[in-house]
Design a protein around this motif. Structure first.
Motif, PDB file in Angstrom:
ATOM      1  N   ASN A 140      50.175-116.255  12.918  1.00 11.42           N
ATOM      2  CA  ASN A 140      50.168-115.809  11.641  1.00 11.42           C
ATOM      3  C   ASN A 140      49.991-114.250  11.715  1.00 11.42           C
ATOM      4  O   ASN A 140      49.058-113.796  12.119  1.00 11.42           O
ATOM      5  CB  ASN A 140      48.784-116.176  10.935  1.00 11.42           C
ATOM      6  N   TYR A 142      49.515-112.096   9.813  1.00 10.37           N
ATOM      7  CA  TYR A 142      48.447-111.568   8.982  1.00 10.37           C
ATOM      8  C   TYR A 142      47.591-111.011   9.906  1.00 10.37           C
ATOM      9  O   TYR A 142      46.743-109.733   9.707  1.00 10.37           O
ATOM     10  CB  TYR A 142      47.837-112.533   7.910  1.00 10.37           C
ATOM     11  N   ARG A 146      46.056-107.316   9.350  1.00  8.40           N
ATOM     12  CA  ARG A 146      45.398-108.001   8.234  1.00  8.40           C
ATOM     13  C   ARG A 146      46.368-107.413   7.246  1.00  8.40           C
ATOM     14  O   ARG A 146      45.861-106.796   6.135  1.00  8.40           O
ATOM     15  CB  ARG A 146      44.230-107.066   7.929  1.00  8.40           C
ATOM     16  N   TRP A 148      48.106-108.288   4.074  1.00  7.96           N
ATOM     17  CA  TRP A 148      47.943-109.272   3.115  1.00  7.96           C
ATOM     18  C   TRP A 148      49.142-109.925   2.867  1.00  7.96           C
ATOM     19  O   TRP A 148      49.123-111.340   2.664  1.00  7.96           O
ATOM     20  CB  TRP A 148      47.211-108.778   1.988  1.00  7.96           C
ATOM     21  N   LYS A 151      50.088-112.971   4.684  1.00  8.91           N
ATOM     22  CA  LYS A 151      49.050-114.287   5.207  1.00  8.91           C
ATOM     23  C   LYS A 151      49.433-115.641   4.872  1.00  8.91           C
ATOM     24  O   LYS A 151      49.361-116.612   5.729  1.00  8.91           O
ATOM     25  CB  LYS A 151      47.704-113.708   4.264  1.00  8.91           C
TER      26      LYS A 151
END
Length: 303
Positions: A140, A142, A146, A148, A151
């Motif tokens: 993933n 994301y 991080r 978004w 995600k």
């Protein structure tokens, strides 16, 4: 992908227990060497972090998805600017090499850095490609920075046409940094997997000689004959969004859509200026990005 980079990606996926803001602050200080202000962001990179934390427009998931975005491009500027698509796959076992042409490109729809180029099917290491793609499908994106928008993208693989630009191993990328539907900076990337040639220009195609970030010493990239069309297409795709980088190709005088990026460099890109104030460009772009008043927003509406 080099072994060191693969290890770094794997490590970041195993740090998902760290809260987003804490993780982002750690990466920010490590890469940009100053304490970020997420409460009152001023620089471009600070504002990208704020967007990752607070700007959760559900449309971004569709636009960051390399397959999902195709319907948006068709709606906004027309299917004529899409790279021809050969197939969409949920697993590597679904890829039928015999049905693909001599030259093609495989890439995952939910991440970055998983692009695999085939220019000679007889010499193509399909087993190695499948191994890399399997690893990418399990990841993933994301968790890397991080970001978004990545995600909740459904992991898939697409097979697209190989864009052949004479004299180049890979086609030149034209990256339009747009703010509220208007371009403020244009970046060109040529031969990025070999002799990388990166340059910056104003929207009027004046070279930005004051930028020192990974810029090559090659002669200036020539302005495409249809540059005004490319600029108009990028700005039309960017309309209704506080910020997006729209990437286009230009093959034999015809623009092709590449991707839409909302967090250039994950929000950790130095954007060095060639002068005594190395963060000036970071602050200049930060001034262009007007943050939305609410933490979430609805669909991307053309104005």
């Amino acid at each position: 992908m080099r072994l060191k980079k693969r290890f770094a990606l794997s490590l970041r996926n195993n740090l998902c227990f760290i809260p987003d803001e804490v993780y982002m602050r750690m990466c920010f200080k490590a890469k940009l060497h100053y304490e970020p202000n997420f409460a009152n962001p001023k620089t471009f990179n600070e504002k990208l972090q704020w967007c990752k934390l607070h700007y959760h427009n559900p449309e971004l998931t569709r636009l960051a998805d390399k397959y999902g975005v195709r319907s948006f491009v068709e709606e906004r500027i027309g299917a004529v600017y899409l790279v021809p698509l050969y197939g969409v796959y949920g697993a590597v076992e679904e890829i039928d090499l015999d049905k693909l042409p001599e030259k093609f490109v495989l890439k995952c729809t939910h991440d970055s850095q998983s692009t695999i180029v085939c220019t000679n099917k007889a010499k193509f290491d399909f087993e190695n490609a499948k191994k890399r793609l399997r690893t990418a499908l399990r990841r993933n994106w994301y968790w890397q920075g991080r970001e978004w928008a990545y995600k909740d993208i459904t992991p898939r693989i697409v097979a697209e046409a190989y864009l052949d630009e004479p004299g180049r191993e890979t086609p030149t990328d034209y990256k339009f940094y747009c703010f509220d539907g208007k371009a403020a900076l244009v970046q060109t990337d040529a031969d990025r997997f070999t002799a990388h040639d990166m340059q910056y220009f104003t929207p009027g195609w004046e070279q930005r000689g004051d930028i020192d970030h990974e810029v090559s010493d090659h002669k200036p990239t020539e302005k495409p004959e249809n540059y005004e069309l490319m600029l108009a297409l990028a700005e039309k795709l960017a309309t209704g969004l506080p910020h997006v980088r729209v990437d286009l190709y230009n093959i034999a005088g015809k623009p092709y859509f590449g991707e839409m990026t909302f967090y250039t460099g994950g929000g950790f890109d130095p954007f060095y200026a060639a002068e005594e104030q190395p963060d000036r460009l970071d602050r200049e772009l930060g001034g262009e990005l007007k943050l939305p008043k609410t933490s979430t927003a609805g669909a991307c509406n053309e104005r």
